[in-house]
Design a protein around this motif. Structure first.
Motif, PDB file in Angstrom:
ATOM      1  N   THR A 140       7.259  -2.564  65.672  1.00 51.48           N
ATOM      2  CA  THR A 140       6.481  -1.697  64.785  1.00 51.48           C
ATOM      3  C   THR A 140       5.122  -1.316  65.342  1.00 51.48           C
ATOM      4  N   MET A 187       8.020  -4.124  55.360  1.00 49.21           N
ATOM      5  CA  MET A 187       8.644  -4.128  56.682  1.00 49.21           C
ATOM      6  C   MET A 187      10.105  -4.566  56.654  1.00 49.21           C
ATOM      7  N   ARG A 224       6.461   4.836  57.200  1.00 48.01           N
ATOM      8  CA  ARG A 224       6.906   3.571  56.611  1.00 48.01           C
ATOM      9  C   ARG A 224       6.241   3.328  55.248  1.00 48.01           C
TER      10      ARG A 224
END
Length: 678
Positions: free
Chosen positions: A179, A242, A279
């Protein structure tokens, strides 16, 4: 930062010399809380089925008490900030049919901590699953973020703590390292040194990460239970983002949930700003964090985040709510984090909204359209019967709404539920009375006597509403009119031809036959129940009583005066009723109708909405000029019929998104319009 909560004021009953049947509590609830949606009114085949008892019989000549400029004015109060209830709904107890029992928390928890709940978009805390954070607080595995095959233990405490609590999460290191650069560093030997993993207890674990609460003085560990709980919940939400889990919120005032989450995400996603926006946007949508209704601090936090990462839909949602709650935003000083251009946009949009509400409340408080009868208004040149119809409708509305609200004006007149409820009433009246087959221009092409009347309607557009467009189908059904066929090849017939003798005085049985054709929607049948009231059924009873003993012409002129009110209110409230792009509206008392066109102001430039549509059918700017420039008397040549316009506007105005325009676009609206005959 604690918001000031506005207490609702008890509605006092207003003394009245007129005896008006009082509505029961269930009727008031039905009128306010269970009104059909405005969108639902667009379906022409769906009929309301209200029950009622006669409210108006012969008493239709009463006067509406005039309200002076300094008396009885409706002040626009800041909306009751019910949204704070989303964060402390349990402060006053957990009773109620829809309230879930609180989960049984572990014994090792300090007293006085707030409850937590799983955030679900569109639901308040009482209707969301409650969350047991015992494991999270006490350093035990959190089930939804514990992958038995994971290789990374996550502790929510300092690494060098003498008696560290156990790991809260077990996750996959590859997902984290992919990420951002932050996580790559976190798994380096330097960071991983100094701690030995218990392989017998966690056989799959190869890494360990520690996230301690920020130290209040820079040296000592945080010990405040509430601060620790907020830290644990924030970190849980970071990892939920996440690893595709749900979001948890705390039930407390001024919860910094969103801002804390964003601060942490900005830290942990350093070096991957592009992917962070994608995200975060996905997580905020899925988790329900973008429901910022009734929470000015959360709305501004989302607006700031959306502006930073150009999240258009989230920006629009937050912008509309922030405009509606602007007084509360200013009180909380939440706007100080926003760039100056966005603050200026919010302030200007709120002022425009407040000005429109001011016009509406000033007119509604005394049911008075003084500008309509000014010396320069075309309405002053209309027959006296039109003015009498206008005054009778004014009386009807005053009686109806005084009976419904127990006083007039109500103190919550400008709140969203009441305002949209009134708008729904006028939409229903419009649907009941509008002539579906003829635009105003077409009607004037056949009947020069209608020119001054349509000019009066356009005067409302221009003078009262400061608008350069008119309702596409702007005239009511008028008995005796439209005996002449309108088609592409027919010439204008003169003199005016009516279906019946307009000077004939109608007998009771003849009046009943006339009324069969005076409504565009099927007659609403009475129901046995006497509690639910509908403005359409009350209006039909009122109008029938009003028309007794009149000639056909008198009935038509009276209907014109009645229509002036319906047209004016729909025109004034057009933009107040349009809530384009807003998702979360339940239990919101402030207005959500802010114009969000061209409100993007990131990177120093504004995005433009690509809305390029042709002007719709109906009255156009050409129609208006023809009507306003025609001062002919009956018998003179009226303006030509305008069937379509090649003129295009750069974008559809907000008014054209409101009910009359939307209704005119529904299938079957003009069926038979070109085949109608004499």
């Amino acid at each position: 930062m604690r918001m000031l909560r506005l207490r609702s004021q008890t509605i006092q009953h207003m003394d009245s010399q007129e005896k008006i049947p009082a509505f029961g509590e269930s009727a008031t609830a039905a009128a306010l809380a269970k009104r059909p949606s405005i969108t639902g009114l667009i379906d022409l085949d769906v009929e309301q089925d209200p029950s009622w008892r006669p409210l108006f019989v012969n008493d239709v000549e009463g006067e509406v008490p005039d309200v002076g400029e300094g008396s009885g004015a409706v002040e626009q109060e800041p909306s009751k900030n019910k949204g704070k209830e989303k964060s402390h709904l349990y402060a006053d107890g957990l009773s109620g049919a829809n309230v879930q029992a609180p989960p049984i928390l572990g014994d090792n928890l300090p007293e006085g901590l707030p409850c937590a709940y799983q955030i679900i978009a569109g639901r308040d805390a009482r209707k969301c699953p409650q969350y047991d954070y015992s494991n999270l607080y006490n350093g035990l595995p959190v089930p939804e973020l514990w992958n038995d095959k994971g290789d990374t233990l996550v502790y929510l405490c300092p690494k060098n703590k003498t008696t560290p609590q156990g790991p809260s999460f077990l996750v996959d290191s590859l997902t984290l390292q992919s990420t951002s650069d932050y996580w790559g560093t976190a798994f380096s030997p330097v960071w991983q040194g100094g701690f030995e993993i218990d392989k017998s207890t966690y056989p799959t674990a190869n890494f360990a990460l520690f996230f301690a609460a920020d130290r209040p003085d820079g040296r000592n560990e945080e010990t405040d239970p509430l601060a620790l709980l907020r830290h644990y919940v924030t970190m849980r939400n970071v990892f939920a983002c996440m690893f595709d889990s749900f979001c948890v919120g705390l039930i407390e005032e001024d919860s910094p949930l969103l801002s804390d989450l964003v601060d942490r995400m900005l830290m942990y996603f350093d070096g991957s700003e592009d992917s962070l926006g994608v995200r975060l946007s996905g997580f905020i949508r899925k988790s329900g964090l973008w429901d910022v209704s009734n929470d000015p601090i959360k709305a501004v936090d989302l607006l700031h985040l959306a502006a930073t990462y150009e999240m258009k839909d989230l920006y629009l949602e937050a912008f509309a709510h922030s405009v509606g709650m602007w007084p509360q935003v200013l009180d909380s000083k939440a706007h100080e984090v926003l760039p100056d251009p966005i603050i200026a946009l919010l302030a200007s949009h709120h002022k425009k909204l407040a000005d429109t509400i001011g016009v509406f409340s000033q007119i509604m408080k005394g049911f008075s359209l003084k500008e309509l009868w000014a010396f320069s208004s075309p309405a002053t040149k209309l027959p006296s019967a039109v003015r009498k119809g206008y005054e009778s409708m004014r009386t009807f509305l005053y009686k109806y709404y005084t009976s419904l609200f127990q006083e007039w004006p109500p103190k919550d007149l400008t709140t969203r539920p009441v305002l949209l409820g009134i708008y729904s009433d006028f939409c229903a009246l419009y649907r009941l009375l509008v002539d579906r087959q003829y635009t105003s221009a077409e009607a004037c092409a056949c009947y020069a006597s209608l020119v001054k009347y349509v000019q009066a309607l356009h005067y409302i557009d221009r003078t009262i509403c400061n608008r350069d467009i008119s309702i596409p189908y702007g005239i009511p059904i008028l008995p005796g009119y439209f005996a002449q066929a309108i088609n592409e090849s027919a010439s204008i017939r003169r003199p005016e031809i009516y279906r019946v003798d307009m000077e004939e005085k109608l007998k009771p049985e003849e009046l009943d036959r006339v009324f069969e054709n005076m409504y565009s929607a099927p007659h609403i049948q009475n129901s046995e129940s006497e509690t639910a009231k509908s403005i359409t059924t009350a209006f039909i009873e009122f109008e029938k009583s009003l028309m007794r003993g009149k000639t056909v012409k008198g009935v038509a002129e009276t209907r014109k005066g009645i229509w002036l009110w319906i047209y004016a209110i729909l025109d004034i409230m057009a933009e107040l009723s349009v809530e384009t792009g807003v998702v979360f509206k339940d239990d919101v008392e402030y207005l959500l109708c802010a114009d969000t066109t061209d409100v993007f102001d990131w990177d120093g430039k504004r995005g433009k909405e690509d809305i390029q549509q042709s002007a719709g059918s109906g009255d156009t700017a050409v129609d208006r000029r023809d009507l306003e420039g025609n001062n002919a008397q009956p018998g003179a040549q009226p303006p030509p019929v305008v069937r379509s316009s090649t003129t295009t506007r750069p974008r559809v105005t907000r008014a054209e998104m409101s009910y009359p325009w939307a209704l005119a676009k529904t299938p079957g609206w003009c069926i038979g319009a070109r085949e109608r005959g004499g």
